[in-house]
Design a protein around this motif. Structure first.
Motif, PDB file in Angstrom:
ATOM      1  N   CYS A   2      47.697  -6.771-102.494  1.00  0.00           N
ATOM      2  CA  CYS A   2      48.061  -7.495-103.708  1.00  0.00           C
ATOM      3  C   CYS A   2      47.258  -7.001-104.902  1.00  0.00           C
ATOM      4  O   CYS A   2      47.804  -6.745-105.990  1.00  0.00           O
ATOM      5  CB  CYS A   2      47.852  -8.988-103.491  1.00  0.00           C
ATOM      6  SG  CYS A   2      48.416 -10.020-104.857  1.00  0.00           S
ATOM      7  N   PRO A  50      54.317  -1.024-106.694  1.00  0.00           N
ATOM      8  CA  PRO A  50      53.735  -2.378-106.656  1.00  0.00           C
ATOM      9  C   PRO A  50      54.664  -3.412-106.038  1.00  0.00           C
ATOM     10  O   PRO A  50      54.198  -4.318-105.339  1.00  0.00           O
ATOM     11  CB  PRO A  50      53.465  -2.691-108.136  1.00  0.00           C
ATOM     12  CG  PRO A  50      53.282  -1.359-108.763  1.00  0.00           C
ATOM     13  CD  PRO A  50      54.239  -0.455-108.051  1.00  0.00           C
ATOM     14  N   TYR A  51      55.982  -3.310-106.277  1.00  0.00           N
ATOM     15  CA  TYR A  51      56.911  -4.250-105.653  1.00  0.00           C
ATOM     16  C   TYR A  51      56.775  -4.220-104.143  1.00  0.00           C
ATOM     17  O   TYR A  51      56.688  -5.250-103.476  1.00  0.00           O
ATOM     18  CB  TYR A  51      58.361  -3.881-106.001  1.00  0.00           C
ATOM     19  CG  TYR A  51      58.785  -4.236-107.389  1.00  0.00           C
ATOM     20  CD1 TYR A  51      57.988  -5.013-108.219  1.00  0.00           C
ATOM     21  CD2 TYR A  51      60.009  -3.793-107.867  1.00  0.00           C
ATOM     22  CE1 TYR A  51      58.393  -5.326-109.495  1.00  0.00           C
ATOM     23  CE2 TYR A  51      60.412  -4.111-109.154  1.00  0.00           C
ATOM     24  CZ  TYR A  51      59.612  -4.876-109.959  1.00  0.00           C
ATOM     25  OH  TYR A  51      60.012  -5.189-111.209  1.00  0.00           O
ATOM     26  N   ALA A  89      48.370  -3.590-105.963  1.00  0.00           N
ATOM     27  CA  ALA A  89      49.613  -3.664-106.732  1.00  0.00           C
ATOM     28  C   ALA A  89      49.335  -4.044-108.186  1.00  0.00           C
ATOM     29  O   ALA A  89      49.906  -3.466-109.115  1.00  0.00           O
ATOM     30  CB  ALA A  89      50.563  -4.676-106.087  1.00  0.00           C
ATOM     31  N   MET A  90      48.434  -5.010-108.402  1.00  0.00           N
ATOM     32  CA  MET A  90      48.121  -5.424-109.771  1.00  0.00           C
ATOM     33  C   MET A  90      47.479  -4.291-110.565  1.00  0.00           C
ATOM     34  O   MET A  90      47.813  -4.067-111.731  1.00  0.00           O
ATOM     35  CB  MET A  90      47.211  -6.653-109.760  1.00  0.00           C
ATOM     36  CG  MET A  90      47.953  -7.957-109.582  1.00  0.00           C
ATOM     37  SD  MET A  90      46.898  -9.385-109.930  1.00  0.00           S
ATOM     38  CE  MET A  90      45.819  -9.351-108.505  1.00  0.00           C
ATOM     39  N   GLU A  99      53.390  -5.662-102.998  1.00  0.00           N
ATOM     40  CA  GLU A  99      53.313  -7.117-103.160  1.00  0.00           C
ATOM     41  C   GLU A  99      54.188  -7.842-102.148  1.00  0.00           C
ATOM     42  O   GLU A  99      53.806  -8.881-101.617  1.00  0.00           O
ATOM     43  CB  GLU A  99      53.727  -7.512-104.579  1.00  0.00           C
ATOM     44  CG  GLU A  99      52.606  -7.387-105.580  1.00  0.00           C
ATOM     45  CD  GLU A  99      52.893  -8.138-106.853  1.00  0.00           C
ATOM     46  OE1 GLU A  99      54.053  -8.553-107.045  1.00  0.00           O
ATOM     47  OE2 GLU A  99      51.968  -8.329-107.647  1.00  0.00           O
ATOM     48  N   PHE A 132      48.387 -16.075-102.561  1.00  0.00           N
ATOM     49  CA  PHE A 132      49.020 -15.016-103.343  1.00  0.00           C
ATOM     50  C   PHE A 132      49.035 -15.381-104.831  1.00  0.00           C
ATOM     51  O   PHE A 132      48.719 -14.574-105.696  1.00  0.00           O
ATOM     52  CB  PHE A 132      50.449 -14.793-102.838  1.00  0.00           C
ATOM     53  CG  PHE A 132      51.206 -13.740-103.598  1.00  0.00           C
ATOM     54  CD1 PHE A 132      51.118 -12.407-103.243  1.00  0.00           C
ATOM     55  CD2 PHE A 132      52.006 -14.079-104.673  1.00  0.00           C
ATOM     56  CE1 PHE A 132      51.811 -11.429-103.945  1.00  0.00           C
ATOM     57  CE2 PHE A 132      52.702 -13.119-105.381  1.00  0.00           C
ATOM     58  CZ  PHE A 132      52.603 -11.786-105.003  1.00  0.00           C
ATOM     59  N   VAL A 186      47.411 -13.486-108.084  1.00  0.00           N
ATOM     60  CA  VAL A 186      48.219 -13.076-109.230  1.00  0.00           C
ATOM     61  C   VAL A 186      47.650 -13.644-110.524  1.00  0.00           C
ATOM     62  O   VAL A 186      47.772 -13.046-111.596  1.00  0.00           O
ATOM     63  CB  VAL A 186      49.692 -13.500-109.031  1.00  0.00           C
ATOM     64  CG1 VAL A 186      50.509 -13.297-110.297  1.00  0.00           C
ATOM     65  CG2 VAL A 186      50.315 -12.706-107.888  1.00  0.00           C
ATOM     66  N   ALA A 211      60.551  -9.575-106.178  1.00  0.00           N
ATOM     67  CA  ALA A 211      59.343  -9.472-106.991  1.00  0.00           C
ATOM     68  C   ALA A 211      59.702  -9.527-108.458  1.00  0.00           C
ATOM     69  O   ALA A 211      60.810  -9.249-108.852  1.00  0.00           O
ATOM     70  CB  ALA A 211      58.626  -8.154-106.681  1.00  0.00           C
ATOM     71  N   GLU A 262      45.650 -11.489-112.974  1.00  0.00           N
ATOM     72  CA  GLU A 262      46.268 -10.348-113.657  1.00  0.00           C
ATOM     73  C   GLU A 262      45.763 -10.137-115.083  1.00  0.00           C
ATOM     74  O   GLU A 262      45.510  -8.994-115.484  1.00  0.00           O
ATOM     75  CB  GLU A 262      47.794 -10.487-113.649  1.00  0.00           C
ATOM     76  CG  GLU A 262      48.500  -9.253-114.175  1.00  0.00           C
ATOM     77  CD  GLU A 262      49.993  -9.309-113.950  1.00  0.00           C
ATOM     78  OE1 GLU A 262      50.648  -8.319-114.279  1.00  0.00           O
ATOM     79  OE2 GLU A 262      50.500 -10.336-113.465  1.00  0.00           O
ATOM     80  N   GLY A 312      55.499  -7.389-111.444  1.00  0.00           N
ATOM     81  CA  GLY A 312      54.582  -7.607-110.343  1.00  0.00           C
ATOM     82  C   GLY A 312      54.828  -8.848-109.547  1.00  0.00           C
ATOM     83  O   GLY A 312      54.191  -9.053-108.542  1.00  0.00           O
TER      84      GLY A 312
END
Length: 356
Positions: A80, A293-294, A83-84, A297, A309, A313, A34, A316, A38
């Motif tokens: 996902c 988050p790693y 995580a963001m 994700e 994905f 992203v 990752a 973001e 992120g």
């Protein structure tokens, strides 16, 4: 609040299991770690629209086996997006620490805590690595350090949404350079229009013009982000799982030590400081960014096509603007929102048309 195994909620156990599953998982076909903030995976664990094959966390039975299988019930896009939001929340919560610890001191401590956690979790083996692999990990660590420090300097002077959007030009530039399609010039022009709206018509926190030093920090972070992407695929292919990330994060912390150690020590030793509170705050932020988050994700990437994905992203910068509004009260004007929209649209368009 700590809970016993008999009283944990399904959501809490699912999140914990997702973290454990991702940290313990074997590498994808290209290893692909990752990103420091992120994970932008252009190299891809898969060469097409299919997601990488799911790797089950063992044949455990009983209660442990049920817990480890629970993350499969959580939709991958939700992982996902979570995580963001955690990444951007960690960034927002870092800003109040800049006062007592300084930008470089806070960044150094955050990377240091993250490196310790990742080293303890992965225990990387370096004896069998070639010098070129170690050099790539070191360069990746230096790029990560530059990206993290420069972005911290940017959000200290600019609204979060503006800084995140300019920094996002790094991965977008890499995507466009390797696109090999004349039609992608349209996305480059759209992104450029977004930058013009942000930098020439955007406003700072006080309603005045944007801080030029903050803009330099943001564009520098974008350049480091682009370098990061170029090195991350090499490191991901050479190291198993998160081991390369742990090594590069350690190098990043050591790179910032000459700049951040003194400032951090000065802040912790100040007469009116609360060292334990400050260290606990930095440790908590390091979990929000990057450790949890790693894991989320990486789990999400294993369950969805990489193009999906990448589209997620691409949101973001918009997520950053929203978190900046909610956590820091940063209200963006119409030109800034339009600029963020242009960059997000350019990233989504480049992603959707980049692989056919």
């Amino acid at each position: 609040m700590p809970t016993s195994h008999t009283s944990e909620t399904p959501a809490a156990s699912s999140s914990a299991a997702a973290v454990a599953e991702a940290l313990a998982m074997p590498p994808a076909p290209k290893g692909e770690p990752a990103g420091e903030r992120g994970g932008w995976r252009r190299g891809g664990a898969s060469s097409g629209p299919e997601a990488p094959p799911e790797v089950h966390p063992g044949r455990s039975t009983g209660r442990l086996g049920k817990v480890l299988r629970r993350p499969g019930r959580i939709p991958a896009p939700l992982l996902c997006l979570t995580a963001m939001f955690l990444v951007q929340t960690g960034i927002a919560l870092s800003k109040p620490l800049f006062g007592p610890l300084g930008v470089s001191g806070t960044t150094f401590l955050r990377l240091g805590f993250a490196a310790v956690i990742l080293l303890a979790a992965t225990r990387p083996k370096l004896r069998d690595k070639r010098p070129r692999d170690l050099a790539a990990a070191a360069l990746l660590g230096m790029a990560s350090a530059g990206m993290t420090f420069l972005f911290a300097g940017a959000i200290d002077r600019l609204p979060m949404g503006t800084a995140a959007t300019i920094e996002f030009l790094g991965p977008l530039a890499v995507a466009l350079v390797f696109a090999r399609r004349a039609s992608h010039l349209l996305w480059a022009l759209l992104a450029a229009a977004g930058v013009v709206l942000l930098t020439l018509l955007g406003e700072g926190d006080g309603g005045g013009s944007l801080d030029p030093v903050g803009l330099l920090y943001a564009f520098g972070a974008a350049a480091c982000y682009a370098l990061y992407i170029l090195f991350t695929d090499k490191v991901g292919a050479a190291f198993q799982g998160f081991q390369g990330l742990a090594v590069s994060m350690t190098v990043g912390a050591l790179t910032l030590a000459p700049f951040g150690l003194g400032e951090a020590w000065h802040g912790l030793a100040a007469p009116d400081a609360s060292p334990l509170v400050l260290l606990a705050s930095v440790a908590g932020v390091s979990l929000l960014l990057p450790v949890i988050p790693y894991a989320l994700e990486m789990t999400a990437l294993r369950r969805m096509p990489q193009r999906v994905f990448s589209v997620l992203v691409s949101l973001e910068p918009a997520v950053s603007a929203l978190v900046g509004l909610v956590v820091l009260g940063q209200l963006l004007g119409v030109p800034q929102l339009a600029g963020i929209g242009c960059v997000v649209a350019a990233s989504v368009g480049a992603t959707l048309t980049g692989r056919r």
